[in-house]
Scaffold this motif. Structure first.
Motif, PDB file in Angstrom:
ATOM      1  N   LEU A 186       4.336   9.118  -6.484  1.00 42.18           N
ATOM      2  CA  LEU A 186       5.741   9.048  -7.178  1.00 42.18           C
ATOM      3  C   LEU A 186       5.928  10.266  -8.217  1.00 42.18           C
ATOM      4  O   LEU A 186       6.942  10.494  -8.385  1.00 42.18           O
ATOM      5  N   GLN A 187       4.728  10.766  -8.529  1.00 38.43           N
ATOM      6  CA  GLN A 187       4.590  11.809  -9.348  1.00 38.43           C
ATOM      7  C   GLN A 187       5.240  13.027  -8.411  1.00 38.43           C
ATOM      8  O   GLN A 187       6.134  13.837  -8.899  1.00 38.43           O
ATOM      9  N   MET A 188       4.959  12.957  -7.320  1.00 36.87           N
ATOM     10  CA  MET A 188       5.577  14.417  -6.388  1.00 36.87           C
ATOM     11  C   MET A 188       6.837  14.045  -6.424  1.00 36.87           C
ATOM     12  O   MET A 188       7.468  15.171  -5.980  1.00 36.87           O
ATOM     13  N   LEU A 189       7.393  12.897  -6.427  1.00 36.66           N
ATOM     14  CA  LEU A 189       8.897  12.613  -6.089  1.00 36.66           C
ATOM     15  C   LEU A 189       9.389  12.926  -7.653  1.00 36.66           C
ATOM     16  O   LEU A 189      10.818  12.847  -7.597  1.00 36.66           O
ATOM     17  N   GLY A 190       8.890  13.221  -8.756  1.00 34.14           N
ATOM     18  CA  GLY A 190       9.520  13.560 -10.051  1.00 34.14           C
ATOM     19  C   GLY A 190       9.422  12.561 -10.965  1.00 34.14           C
ATOM     20  O   GLY A 190       9.765  12.532 -12.002  1.00 34.14           O
ATOM     21  N   TYR A 191       8.583  11.569 -10.756  1.00 36.27           N
ATOM     22  CA  TYR A 191       8.429  10.258 -11.672  1.00 36.27           C
ATOM     23  C   TYR A 191       7.259  10.596 -12.697  1.00 36.27           C
ATOM     24  O   TYR A 191       6.262  11.045 -12.074  1.00 36.27           O
ATOM     25  N   ASP A 192       7.249   9.951 -13.799  1.00 39.49           N
ATOM     26  CA  ASP A 192       6.083  10.449 -14.689  1.00 39.49           C
ATOM     27  C   ASP A 192       4.976   9.408 -14.579  1.00 39.49           C
ATOM     28  O   ASP A 192       5.394   8.117 -14.571  1.00 39.49           O
ATOM     29  N   MET A 193       3.915   9.917 -14.487  1.00 40.88           N
ATOM     30  CA  MET A 193       2.679   8.952 -14.500  1.00 40.88           C
ATOM     31  C   MET A 193       1.918   9.067 -15.764  1.00 40.88           C
ATOM     32  O   MET A 193       0.683   8.666 -15.673  1.00 40.88           O
TER      33      MET A 193
ATOM     34  N   ASN B 243       0.789  -1.252  -0.002  1.00 40.05           N
ATOM     35  CA  ASN B 243      -0.075  -0.014  -0.184  1.00 40.05           C
ATOM     36  C   ASN B 243       0.908   1.182  -0.135  1.00 40.05           C
ATOM     37  O   ASN B 243       2.203   1.123   0.012  1.00 40.05           O
ATOM     38  N   LEU B 244       0.556   2.638   0.187  1.00 34.11           N
ATOM     39  CA  LEU B 244       1.143   3.745   0.194  1.00 34.11           C
ATOM     40  C   LEU B 244       2.180   3.605   1.238  1.00 34.11           C
ATOM     41  O   LEU B 244       3.129   4.243   0.970  1.00 34.11           O
ATOM     42  N   HIS B 245       1.724   3.271   2.314  1.00 33.48           N
ATOM     43  CA  HIS B 245       2.451   3.326   3.605  1.00 33.48           C
ATOM     44  C   HIS B 245       3.600   2.200   3.310  1.00 33.48           C
ATOM     45  O   HIS B 245       5.008   2.784   3.620  1.00 33.48           O
ATOM     46  N   ASP B 246       3.418   1.378   2.757  1.00 35.77           N
ATOM     47  CA  ASP B 246       4.646   0.459   2.361  1.00 35.77           C
ATOM     48  C   ASP B 246       5.527   0.836   1.420  1.00 35.77           C
ATOM     49  O   ASP B 246       6.912   0.930   1.379  1.00 35.77           O
ATOM     50  N   LEU B 247       4.977   1.601   0.379  1.00 37.15           N
ATOM     51  CA  LEU B 247       5.771   2.288  -0.544  1.00 37.15           C
ATOM     52  C   LEU B 247       6.775   3.304   0.038  1.00 37.15           C
ATOM     53  O   LEU B 247       7.911   3.338  -0.429  1.00 37.15           O
ATOM     54  N   VAL B 248       6.348   4.309   0.767  1.00 34.18           N
ATOM     55  CA  VAL B 248       6.941   5.229   1.507  1.00 34.18           C
ATOM     56  C   VAL B 248       7.994   4.541   2.505  1.00 34.18           C
ATOM     57  O   VAL B 248       9.198   5.124   2.413  1.00 34.18           O
ATOM     58  N   ARG B 249       7.763   3.750   3.000  1.00 30.32           N
ATOM     59  CA  ARG B 249       8.559   3.122   3.951  1.00 30.32           C
ATOM     60  C   ARG B 249       9.872   2.450   3.311  1.00 30.32           C
ATOM     61  O   ARG B 249      11.057   2.505   3.796  1.00 30.32           O
ATOM     62  N   GLY B 250       9.404   1.870   2.043  1.00 30.21           N
ATOM     63  CA  GLY B 250      10.398   1.032   1.410  1.00 30.21           C
ATOM     64  C   GLY B 250      11.407   2.165   0.555  1.00 30.21           C
ATOM     65  O   GLY B 250      12.613   2.042   0.410  1.00 30.21           O
ATOM     66  N   ILE B 251      10.796   3.320   0.118  1.00 34.06           N
ATOM     67  CA  ILE B 251      11.778   4.123  -0.570  1.00 34.06           C
ATOM     68  C   ILE B 251      12.854   4.710   0.658  1.00 34.06           C
ATOM     69  O   ILE B 251      13.840   4.974   0.244  1.00 34.06           O
ATOM     70  N   ARG B 252      12.126   4.865   1.895  1.00 28.96           N
ATOM     71  CA  ARG B 252      13.011   5.344   3.010  1.00 28.96           C
ATOM     72  C   ARG B 252      14.039   4.328   3.338  1.00 28.96           C
ATOM     73  O   ARG B 252      15.267   4.707   3.482  1.00 28.96           O
ATOM     74  N   THR B 253      13.795   3.043   3.244  1.00 22.97           N
ATOM     75  CA  THR B 253      14.758   2.140   3.637  1.00 22.97           C
ATOM     76  C   THR B 253      15.719   1.785   2.577  1.00 22.97           C
ATOM     77  O   THR B 253      16.755   1.360   2.907  1.00 22.97           O
ATOM     78  N   ASN B 254      15.359   1.971   1.324  1.00 22.70           N
ATOM     79  CA  ASN B 254      16.163   1.537   0.097  1.00 22.70           C
ATOM     80  C   ASN B 254      16.996   2.792  -0.334  1.00 22.70           C
ATOM     81  O   ASN B 254      16.861   3.064  -1.574  1.00 22.70           O
ATOM     82  N   LYS B 255      17.421   3.630   0.272  1.00 22.78           N
ATOM     83  CA  LYS B 255      18.005   4.840  -0.090  1.00 22.78           C
ATOM     84  C   LYS B 255      19.490   4.258  -1.220  1.00 22.78           C
ATOM     85  O   LYS B 255      19.470   5.436  -1.881  1.00 22.78           O
TER      86      LYS B 255
END
Length: 142
Positions: A70-77, A22-34
């Motif tokens: 992800l769009q807010m982070l700069g990725y194209d959607m 879910n969105l929470h897992d996505l955010v957590r995954g981005i933070r842990t996979n710097k």
């Protein structure tokens, strides 16, 4: 990957559980996979592509939520614009709200599906449901 069985109209079928993050897992995954952020996001985008291909509107909505982040982070959607229109046209207000958020964030004047979005806004403005009308009105300000 998890598998589950469900009964659909009397027939039994095995379906792949698409909605793993879910969105929470996505955010957590981005933070842990710097260190491997791009690799992690590429795998998430592939999962999102599979989610929005389904007929399940809930999965599509959750995929669009993750794409908005992800769009807010700069990725194209922009490749998911048609799915955004589908979510905007959903009958549930919560789905429709996510669709309007995604459209206001990702659509611009050169978007191919802008005519469909305009017709969707016009339809929702004429709705007898005051919440749908206000949602469409808020969608016109962008």
């Amino acid at each position: 990957k998890q598998w589950y069985q469900r009964r659909v109209r009397g027939e039994r079928r095995v379906a792949f559980r698409m909605f793993e993050k879910n969105l929470h897992d996505l955010v957590r995954g981005i933070r842990t996979n710097k260190n491997n952020e791009s690799k992690f996001i590429a795998s998430c985008i592939e999962e999102i592509r599979n989610e929005i291909k389904t007929d399940n509107m809930s999965l599509k909505m959750h995929g669009i939520i993750k794409l908005v982040y992800l769009q807010m982070l700069g990725y194209d959607m922009s490749w998911a614009n048609f799915t955004t229109i589908e979510v905007m046209s959903a009958s549930k207000f919560t789905y429709k709200r996510v669709g309007y958020l995604a459209a206001s964030q990702s659509f611009h004047e050169n978007t191919d599906l802008l005519m469909l979005a305009t017709n969707m806004i016009r339809k929702d403005l004429c709705s007898v449901n005051q919440y749908e009308s206000s949602l469409a009105l808020s969608g016109t300000d962008t």
